[in-house]
Each structure stands twice: as structure tokens, then as C-alpha cells.
Scaffold this motif. Sequence first.
Motif, mmCIF file in Angstrom:
data_model
loop_
_atom_site.group_PDB
_atom_site.id
_atom_site.type_symbol
_atom_site.label_atom_id
_atom_site.label_comp_id
_atom_site.label_asym_id
_atom_site.label_seq_id
_atom_site.Cartn_x
_atom_site.Cartn_y
_atom_site.Cartn_z
ATOM 1 N N SER A 63 -12.164 89.793 -19.744
ATOM 2 C CA SER A 63 -13.330 88.925 -19.689
ATOM 3 C C SER A 63 -12.953 87.467 -19.443
ATOM 4 O O SER A 63 -13.751 86.688 -18.964
ATOM 5 N N THR A 65 -11.389 84.175 -17.741
ATOM 6 C CA THR A 65 -11.089 83.740 -16.379
ATOM 7 C C THR A 65 -9.836 82.872 -16.333
ATOM 8 O O THR A 65 -9.521 82.308 -15.306
ATOM 9 N N HIS A 113 -14.757 83.494 0.132
ATOM 10 C CA HIS A 113 -15.060 83.341 -1.289
ATOM 11 C C HIS A 113 -14.256 82.184 -1.878
ATOM 12 O O HIS A 113 -13.054 82.053 -1.615
ATOM 13 N N SER A 115 -13.386 81.803 -4.869
ATOM 14 C CA SER A 115 -12.474 82.322 -5.895
ATOM 15 C C SER A 115 -12.338 83.819 -5.660
ATOM 16 O O SER A 115 -12.855 84.355 -4.678
ATOM 17 N N CYS A 116 -11.676 84.510 -6.568
ATOM 18 C CA CYS A 116 -11.543 85.962 -6.463
ATOM 19 C C CYS A 116 -12.647 86.682 -7.227
ATOM 20 O O CYS A 116 -12.758 87.915 -7.154
ATOM 21 N N ALA A 117 -13.469 85.929 -7.960
ATOM 22 C CA ALA A 117 -14.509 86.524 -8.798
ATOM 23 C C ALA A 117 -15.471 87.431 -8.038
ATOM 24 O O ALA A 117 -15.860 88.482 -8.559
ATOM 25 N N GLU A 120 -13.749 91.059 -7.702
ATOM 26 C CA GLU A 120 -12.952 91.667 -8.766
ATOM 27 C C GLU A 120 -13.801 92.169 -9.924
ATOM 28 O O GLU A 120 -14.899 91.669 -10.187
ATOM 29 N N SER A 123 -11.986 89.810 -14.523
ATOM 30 C CA SER A 123 -11.162 88.753 -13.912
ATOM 31 C C SER A 123 -9.746 89.282 -13.684
ATOM 32 O O SER A 123 -8.768 88.567 -13.841
ATOM 33 N N THR A 126 -7.916 87.170 -11.013
ATOM 34 C CA THR A 126 -7.828 85.780 -11.450
ATOM 35 C C THR A 126 -6.793 85.628 -12.550
ATOM 36 O O THR A 126 -6.035 84.648 -12.584
#
Length: 232
Positions: A63, A65, A113, A115-117, A120, A123, A126
Motif C-alpha cells: 500500500s 508508495t 504516465h 508515474s508507475c501507479a 501497477e 505500488s 514504485t
Amino acid sequence: MLLVGGIVTTAVIVANRDDGDEKASGGSSATTDGSPTDATSPTDATTDTTTDTTTEAPTDGPSSTVPSTPYSPSDDTGDDVHLDVKSSDFEGDWDFKYGDVTHKAKLRQSWDHASCAPVETGSVFTQQRCEYAVQWSYSALNGKARVTHIFLVFDTERHAKAAEAKVKDKDFDLPDGSIHDDFVQGKWNHSVYGNVVGVTIGTTNAKVNEKKLQSLVNYMNTDYKVALLFQS
């Protein structure tokens, strides 16, 4: 769009396939419930892959980040490959041909994107210091297949290789439209070059030739990887 074509492509693929730190043809195929099984490499694409096994359903990732390990300058070495990628680097449809192998895929959508959020579960990437993701979605096999290719861009080559070595299909939670949600067949493959992990996922909404789908996924993954090599 043929990312890299002809004899040069194959020569580079063969030269890099035996790299002990990389798995150009590694990866897995997904069963109809999204669970992974061993995949064939592009050169073994004619192998029968119709027998799939079922594993546990995807579960949520961490959970937090916050990366699980802090960055250290020692993570970088003088010969590290570090690339930045954007969707406009590879525009248009994918038109691949080498020898008797021909694949075509029509570009549906692409994403840059921040970020990678967006790709994925929890996280999971991340936490391993994935900084951002780039994604393309294609339609193939007469519209029956939906194929997405994702580049996960990490801060260092070492972190990218570590993440690619343990990546699983349940690690991905993709944007709507990336793949068929209730798919009949699924295949995937992954590889790494420098600080970039490439993942290709193909799903169908109707029964197609299993080996053709696996071959498409394998060759697209390898073609994108070789394109990165020519950018470095």
C-alpha cells in the motif's frame, strides 16, 4: 511501424539473448483467468502452448508508495545504460516481418504516465524505484486480439534488472481498454534493457491460434527491446 527490421534486428536479438543478466525471451503466458505459465521464446514460437495451469488470483500489492530501499550512488556503475522513453518515440501501427514471420498490429492508444501507479497493483513497481511508465495498446489478429506494451522506467539499471527477475502478471492493474477484460486467451512476455523493463500482454475476445498469439507477443516484446538498444 517496424521498430527495427531486417537482418540487423535478428543479429542483435541473437547477440543479446544469451546475456546472463537479461531475459530477452523470458516471460510467461497467461491462462484465461490471468494466471501465468511458462512462455516460449520467439525462436520457439511453434511450440505447443495450449496447456495452461492455474495459480492464485491477483492480490493487492504493497500500500505504501515509498520505495522500499533508498537510492544510493553505488547503485550506478560506469557502464550502466540509462534511457528516457516517451510514447512518441514509437508512433503508429506495428508492422513486423522477418523471414516467414509476419505480424501486424494497429495502434489504438498510447499513454505517457507520470508515474508507475496507473499500471501497477498497489505500488509493487514504485516500491522497487520505478519512476514512470509508457504504454501502447494495439488491435491485432483481425480485431480479436488486444495487445499492450509497457515500458517501466527505473532509476537505475540494477533496480530494473532486479524487478524484471521477479515480475508477475498479477503485478499489473492496467487502464481501461488496455486489454480485453473478460478474455478468452492471454499471453505475456517480459525483458529488460538498461533501466527499462518491457512487458507485452496479449488477450483475445475469441479463440485464435494459440501459437500465433504467443508469437505476436514474443516478437513485439523483443522488437521493442532491440529498438531501445538502438536508442542507447
